[in-house]
Design an enzyme around this catalytic site. Structure first.
Site, PDB file in Angstrom:
ATOM      1  NE  ARG A  76     149.253   6.666  82.159  1.00  0.00           N
ATOM      2  CZ  ARG A  76     148.088   5.984  81.448  1.00  0.00           C
ATOM      3  NH1 ARG A  76     147.767   6.268  80.377  1.00  0.00           N
ATOM      4  NH2 ARG A  76     147.463   5.238  82.148  1.00  0.00           N
ATOM      5  CG  HIS A  78     149.158   0.468  84.371  1.00  0.00           C
ATOM      6  ND1 HIS A  78     148.818   1.704  85.036  1.00  0.00           N
ATOM      7  CD2 HIS A  78     148.331   0.722  83.551  1.00  0.00           C
ATOM      8  CE1 HIS A  78     148.054   2.163  84.653  1.00  0.00           C
ATOM      9  NE2 HIS A  78     147.501   1.728  83.666  1.00  0.00           N
ATOM     10  CD  GLN A 105     143.964  -1.392  84.376  1.00  0.00           C
ATOM     11  OE1 GLN A 105     144.011  -0.333  83.844  1.00  0.00           O
ATOM     12  NE2 GLN A 105     142.926  -2.237  84.626  1.00  0.00           N
ATOM     13  CG  ASP A 147     148.208  -3.535  77.569  1.00  0.00           C
ATOM     14  OD1 ASP A 147     147.568  -2.790  76.979  1.00  0.00           O
ATOM     15  OD2 ASP A 147     149.215  -3.392  77.921  1.00  0.00           O
ATOM     16  CB  CYS A 186     144.714  -2.346  81.161  1.00  0.00           C
ATOM     17  SG  CYS A 186     145.794  -2.184  79.677  1.00  0.00           S
ATOM     18  NE  ARG A 188     143.605   2.365  86.881  1.00  0.00           N
ATOM     19  CZ  ARG A 188     144.101   2.896  85.890  1.00  0.00           C
ATOM     20  NH1 ARG A 188     144.041   2.481  84.655  1.00  0.00           N
ATOM     21  NH2 ARG A 188     144.757   3.803  86.293  1.00  0.00           N
TER      22      ARG A 188
HETATM   23  N1  NVA Z   1     150.675  -1.210  77.763  1.00  0.00           N
HETATM   24  C1  NVA Z   1     149.936  -0.007  77.479  1.00  0.00           C
HETATM   25  C2  NVA Z   1     148.994   0.030  78.382  1.00  0.00           C
HETATM   26  C3  NVA Z   1     148.199   1.298  78.295  1.00  0.00           C
HETATM   27  C4  NVA Z   1     147.119   1.678  79.709  1.00  0.00           C
HETATM   28  C5  NVA Z   1     150.712   1.084  77.130  1.00  0.00           C
HETATM   29  O1  NVA Z   1     151.667   1.261  78.008  1.00  0.00           O
HETATM   30  O2  NVA Z   1     150.396   2.116  76.462  1.00  0.00           O
HETATM   31  N1   CP Z   2     144.133   1.345  81.526  1.00  0.00           N
HETATM   32  C1   CP Z   2     144.410   2.785  81.627  1.00  0.00           C
HETATM   33  O1   CP Z   2     145.578   3.099  82.269  1.00  0.00           O
HETATM   34  O2   CP Z   2     143.834   3.406  80.764  1.00  0.00           O
HETATM   35  P1   CP Z   2     144.239   5.125  80.351  1.00  0.00           P
HETATM   36  O3   CP Z   2     145.496   4.789  79.313  1.00  0.00           O
HETATM   37  O4   CP Z   2     142.947   5.507  79.360  1.00  0.00           O
HETATM   38  O5   CP Z   2     144.394   5.792  81.450  1.00  0.00           O
END
Ligand code: NVA
Ligand code: CP
Length: 304
Positions: free
Chosen positions: A104, A131, A134, A219, A259, A287
């Site tokens: 990540r 992502h 997800q 989101d 998500c 997930r």
């Molecule tokens: N769009 C959000 C998703 C978090 C799971 C981010 O990138 O922070």
């Molecule tokens: N939806 C998601 O990826 O959540 P986290 O940021 O908690 O991993």
């Protein structure tokens, strides 16, 4: 044989995605009945997190343990990656010791560079651009509640961000129509929209966009790394909140997904997560199941 990676949904074929989702639902049933499974015994997943996480970390770590394997949490604060060791060198070393790597991070190119040198499968667990994990959970959740998503209308309300880009990929792979309701200037890139063709449409007015839709998704307005833009975005996105009155314009059987983490009072109204259309808690749980299926597919090269 070179390792298969999962950097975007397009790294798997549509047939593979369907097999994977079937397998995810089977793993879910077995897990609920406490059927023990050791498919990944002695296998190790390295998890590199350059951004925060709750769901992704817990689901990958619990998933590996439930399949008889183990997961290593690697933070750049404690590894040489955070002190400037080249990604390519880190990839060669880490992938020579483990069976899969999950990353990540911010820049999508970083996971591509890591994957290019990796002996082990690499999984994108969120970048600024995509992502895909997800989306596995979201598609599993839709199937479990409503059956096939083929031909359905999905409306994305909010930022044209990493999740939205993965929805564009999903529209193609799972054959649904995607409407994107976002303020002007927050659309996904023109290249992505053009490549998606007529299946994906930007409709700036949220009420018009959700009309008759089968699935509404949103989101956060400011993603991780965009904290400085929070205030500006809160103003620009003020008309893009999903609330029961917006859902009332969709199909009567429409589902709502997010998500998570969610910001009540911003992209959703206070009551939205508990609304009758909401499947967010199943979505979050999936997930775990979808990623267990993904890990078996990438590490073992098969699903059974
Ligand atoms: N769009 C959000 C998703 C978090 C799971 C981010 O990138 O922070
Ligand atoms: N939806 C998601 O990826 O959540 P986290 O940021 O908690 O991993």
């Amino acid at each position: 044989m070179p390792a298969r990676h999962f950097l975007t949904l397009n790294d798997l074929t549509t047939d593979e995605l369907f097999l994977l989702l079937d397998h995810a639902s089977k793993l879910k049933r077995d897990w609920r009945q406490r059927v023990a499974r050791n498919s990944l015994k002695n296998r190790v997943l390295a998890m590199i997190f350059e951004k925060s996480s709750t769901r992704t970390r817990v689901s990958f770590e619990a998933g590996m343990t439930q399949l008889g394997g183990a997961a290593l949490f690697l933070s750049p604060r404690d590894t040489q990656l955070g002190r400037g060791e080249p990604v390519e060198d880190s990839s060669r070393v880490i992938s020579s010791m483990v069976d899969a790597v999950m990353i990540r991070t911010f820049d999508h190119q970083l996971v591509e560079r890591f994957a290019a040198m990796s002996r082990a499968p690499v999984i994108n667990a969120l970048t600024d651009d995509y992502h895909p994990c997800q989306l596995l959970a979201d598609m599993q959740t839709y199937r479990e509640h409503r059956g096939s998503i083929r031909g359905a209308t999905v409306t994305w309300v909010g930022d044209g961000n990493n999740m939205c880009n993965s929805y564009i990929n999903a529209a193609e792979q799972f054959d649904f129509n995607l409407r994107i309701a976002c303020p002007e200037g927050y659309e996904p890139s023109t290249e992505r929209l053009t490549a998606a063709g007529r299946r994906v449409r930007v409709i700036h007015d949220p009420a018009e966009a959700v009309r008759g839709s089968n699935l509404l998704v949103t989101d956060v307005w400011a993603s991780m790394g965009q904290e400085d833009e929070q205030k500006t975005r809160a103003k620009r996105f003020a008309d893009y909140q999903i609330s029961p009155s917006l859902v009332a314009l969709a199909d009567p059987d429409a589902l709502f997904m997010h998500c998570l983490p969610a910001h009540r009072g911003e992209e959703i109204s206070e009551d939205m997560l508990e609304h009758r259309s909401s499947v967010v808690w199943d979505e979050a749980e999936n997930r775990l199941h979808a990623q267990k299926a993904l890990l078996e597919f990438l590490i073992l090269g098969q699903l059974d």
